[in-house]
Design an enzyme around this catalytic site. Structure first.
Site, PDB file in Angstrom:
ATOM      1  N   LYS A   1      50.274 -48.336  34.410  1.00  0.00           N
ATOM      2  CA  LYS A   1      50.588 -47.409  35.495  1.00  0.00           C
ATOM      3  C   LYS A   1      49.388 -46.514  35.779  1.00  0.00           C
ATOM      4  O   LYS A   1      48.583 -46.271  34.886  1.00  0.00           O
ATOM      5  CB  LYS A   1      51.760 -46.498  35.073  1.00  0.00           C
ATOM      6  CG  LYS A   1      53.102 -47.168  35.041  1.00  0.00           C
ATOM      7  CD  LYS A   1      54.184 -46.177  34.633  1.00  0.00           C
ATOM      8  CE  LYS A   1      55.548 -46.822  34.584  1.00  0.00           C
ATOM      9  NZ  LYS A   1      56.047 -47.315  35.882  1.00  0.00           N
TER      10      LYS A   1
ATOM     11  N   ARG B   1      64.169 -54.507  32.836  1.00  0.00           N
ATOM     12  CA  ARG B   1      65.096 -55.626  33.051  1.00  0.00           C
ATOM     13  C   ARG B   1      64.942 -56.681  31.961  1.00  0.00           C
ATOM     14  O   ARG B   1      65.893 -57.348  31.588  1.00  0.00           O
ATOM     15  CB  ARG B   1      64.868 -56.221  34.448  1.00  0.00           C
ATOM     16  CG  ARG B   1      63.480 -56.747  34.675  1.00  0.00           C
ATOM     17  CD  ARG B   1      63.127 -56.897  36.150  1.00  0.00           C
ATOM     18  NE  ARG B   1      62.896 -55.596  36.797  1.00  0.00           N
ATOM     19  CZ  ARG B   1      62.562 -55.452  38.072  1.00  0.00           C
ATOM     20  NH1 ARG B   1      62.429 -56.517  38.848  1.00  0.00           N
ATOM     21  NH2 ARG B   1      62.374 -54.257  38.572  1.00  0.00           N
TER      22      ARG B   1
HETATM   23  N1  BES Z   1      60.447 -47.099  34.275  1.00  0.00           N
HETATM   24  C1  BES Z   1      59.935 -47.639  35.470  1.00  0.00           C
HETATM   25  C2  BES Z   1      60.678 -47.140  36.712  1.00  0.00           C
HETATM   26  C3  BES Z   1      60.519 -45.693  37.043  1.00  0.00           C
HETATM   27  C4  BES Z   1      59.391 -45.239  37.705  1.00  0.00           C
HETATM   28  C5  BES Z   1      61.529 -44.801  36.770  1.00  0.00           C
HETATM   29  C6  BES Z   1      59.252 -43.908  38.040  1.00  0.00           C
HETATM   30  C7  BES Z   1      61.401 -43.470  37.113  1.00  0.00           C
HETATM   31  C8  BES Z   1      60.262 -43.030  37.749  1.00  0.00           C
HETATM   32  C9  BES Z   1      60.039 -49.152  35.456  1.00  0.00           C
HETATM   33  O1  BES Z   1      59.883 -49.760  34.224  1.00  0.00           O
HETATM   34  C10 BES Z   1      58.963 -49.674  36.362  1.00  0.00           C
HETATM   35  O2  BES Z   1      57.840 -49.406  36.104  1.00  0.00           O
HETATM   36  N2  BES Z   1      59.358 -50.379  37.412  1.00  0.00           N
HETATM   37  C11 BES Z   1      58.434 -50.919  38.345  1.00  0.00           C
HETATM   38  C12 BES Z   1      58.975 -52.237  38.814  1.00  0.00           C
HETATM   39  C13 BES Z   1      58.021 -53.023  39.656  1.00  0.00           C
HETATM   40  C14 BES Z   1      56.834 -53.466  38.822  1.00  0.00           C
HETATM   41  C15 BES Z   1      58.752 -54.215  40.220  1.00  0.00           C
HETATM   42  C16 BES Z   1      58.291 -49.945  39.514  1.00  0.00           C
HETATM   43  O3  BES Z   1      59.266 -49.356  39.940  1.00  0.00           O
HETATM   44  O4  BES Z   1      57.166 -49.758  39.976  1.00  0.00           O
HETATM   45 ZN    ZN Z   2      57.870 -50.090  33.766  1.00  0.00          ZN
END
Ligand code: BES
Ligand code: ZN
Ligand code: ZN
Length: 485
Positions: free
Chosen positions: A262, A336
């Site tokens: 990230k 997931r």
């Molecule tokens: N934990 C994150 C989602 C999240 C992001 C929750 C910000 C709360 C605040 C999750 O694991 C994630 O990173 N999801 C990705 C999915 C994408 C790669 C399809 C996302 O939302 O960017």
């Molecule tokens: Zn994630």
């Protein structure tokens, strides 16, 4: 926080402040008129100034003479026709309490408009008292220590108080930084709950998970130096109904994104990626306290998502507990992946209905913002049952669809399923589609994406920014609806 129900005359109430909740453009209730008389019309005179209009969550402070409490706080309930109980009842109480806390009030009293407001008031004040400054070495305790309720329904106080306390406990687990709230620490908390409430507990470590072929869970766990665990808590009802409820919570104690790392802005917030697991623990704690007539299994895969030489790489393929293979195209869509094994396992243990809480996507913030949790699932009857439990609990839940075209999104060239679609379209739904693949046809599931509701980015008038403990109250209302079924 201590809660006391009192039927004393208002003017004799000893407190640091008393608050009154009033609708916009409405005259004072009979009891308020009485109080106003004791105040030589100070209250009605103040209202005539129109400085305070009674708008939703608006507050004002008066300093009346000759009473046992020094401050009178007014809080607005907005227009009566727009008022939504119990959500706003809770929030109005929270707004009054937050204002009181800022003034240094420790002992807060209120006159309820109706006894039905009791639970909402207790919860709203309790939740407003949350303070996330756990690691400040010099700090003042800013919280309501005693709440005095005039005109309340005494019978519901205990349960509302337990709910608020547990939600605040869960909020502390979420706010705790990832160096302290490790998977092992989450296990410790689960063990404490099991011991206190005599719940069954199963802690599956990585070695055991390998034996049991939980390959999806391990795909993420392998990248972290911390030990990872699948936590299972079993509650056996005194008089169980026919169905078994599975409560599943995502427990990523820190989500760096893994190799698909990230950006650094706001990465610190990713300690909250175990909000679903923390909520599950809170729900099981309350289940242990209230002992409903329904068998319940709580489960959470708990691990970090880290980049390392051992971490899963984009393109890697893993075999899940269900036997199905997953191609991890993006290691940041880890939730997931770990949850798929939790879904399979909880059904193996007998769960027929799944209620699942996950901070699964950032996209849900784009779709709904912090005002509602997204729900995706099947059957429609089960989804509706969860949504209406949310309504009774004062938590907004909004359904997103899965159309047949959506089911095509997660095709992989090499494995049974990819963890992300080829484009960023319908990200929230893609998460739901993925999880739905791991539900047996005869079972019901509801996936609640709490990615935008588990953590408030800014203060609300009634709630401090940070962890919210969302989902717990919906689960409690849901359990009540399922009892005996
Ligand atoms: N934990 C994150 C989602 C999240 C992001 C929750 C910000 C709360 C605040 C999750 O694991 C994630 O990173 N999801 C990705 C999915 C994408 C790669 C399809 C996302 O939302 O960017
Ligand atoms: Zn994630
Ligand atoms: Zn995550």
């Amino acid at each position: 926080m201590q809660v006391r129900v009192s039927n004393q005359n208002l003017k004799n109430i000893e407190a640091d402040a008393l608050y009154l909740a009033v609708f916009e453009d409405k005259s004072l209730s009979e009891k308020m008129v009485q109080l106003d008389k004791q105040l030589n019309s100070a209250l009605s005179d103040f209202l005539k100034l129109k400085e305070f209009k009674g708008k939703l969550y608006e507050t004002a402070v008066l300093y009346p003479q000759g009473l046992n409490f020094q401050r009178l706080i007014l809080v607005g309930m907005g227009k009566e026709e727009d008022f939504e109980a119990p959500r706003m009842t809770k929030n109005v109480a929270g707004a009054a309490a937050k204002r009181a806390i800022k003034l240094g009030v420790k002992k807060l009293a209120t006159l309820l408009n109706h006894p039905e407001e009791t639970a909402g008031v207790v919860e709203g004040v309790g939740l407003a008292s949350f303070d996330a400054g756990m690691h400040k070495t010099k700090k003042e305790k800013l919280e309501i220590q005693e709440l005095i309720l005039v005109g309340a329904d005494e019978k519901v106080v205990g349960e509302a108080q337990a709910a608020a306390e547990t939600i605040n406990w869960v909020r502390h687990l979420i706010a705790e930084p990832a160096n302290l709230m490790t998977p092992a620490r989450v296990v410790e908390e689960a063990k404490k709950i099991a011991k206190t409430y005599k719940l069954g507990i199963e802690i599956i470590d990585e070695k055991e998970a390998k034996k049991r072929k939980m390959g999806a869970f391990l795909a993420i766990a392998q990248g972290s130096d911390e030990s990872s665990y699948m936590i299972v808590l079993h509650y056996k009802a005194p008089k169980p109904g026919k169905t078994v409820l599975g409560i599943v919570g995502k427990g990523i104690t820190f989500d760096s994104g893994g190799i698909s790392i990230k950006p650094s802005a706001k990465m610190a917030d990713m300690k909250m990626d175990m909000s679903g697991a923390a909520a599950m623990l809170g729900i099981m704690k309350l289940v242990g306290e209230f002992k409903p007539n329904l068998d319940i299994i709580g489960i959470a895969p708990v691990t970090e998502n880290m980049p390392s030489g051992k971490a899963a790489k984009p393109g890697d393929v893993f075999k899940s507990l269900s036997g199905r293979t997953i191609e991890i195209l993006n290691t940041d869509a880890e939730g997931r992946v770990v949850m798929s094994d939790a879904f399979t396992y909880v059904q193996k243990l007998g769960a027929k209905k799944i209620f699942e809480l996950s901070t699964l996507t950032g996209a849900v913030n784009v779709a709904l913002g912090p005002e509602a949790t997204a729900i995706i699932g099947s059957s429609q009857e089960w989804v509706d049952t969860v949504i209406s439990a949310g309504k009774r609990a004062g938590e907004r839940i909004w359904q997103l669809p899965i159309y047949s075209e959506h089911k095509e999104m997660l095709k992989s060239d090499i494995a049974d399923l990819a963890n992300i679609p080829p484009t960023r379209a319908a990200d929230v739904i893609a998460g739901g589609v993925f999880l739905g693949e791991f539900v047996e046809k005869e079972n019901d599931w509801a996936h609640l994406d709490i990615g935008a509701t588990a953590w408030l980015e800014g203060d609300k008038p009634y709630l401090t920014k940070g962890p919210t403990g969302v989902g717990i109250e919906t689960a409690l209302a849901l359990i009540k609806a399922l009892e005996g079924n």
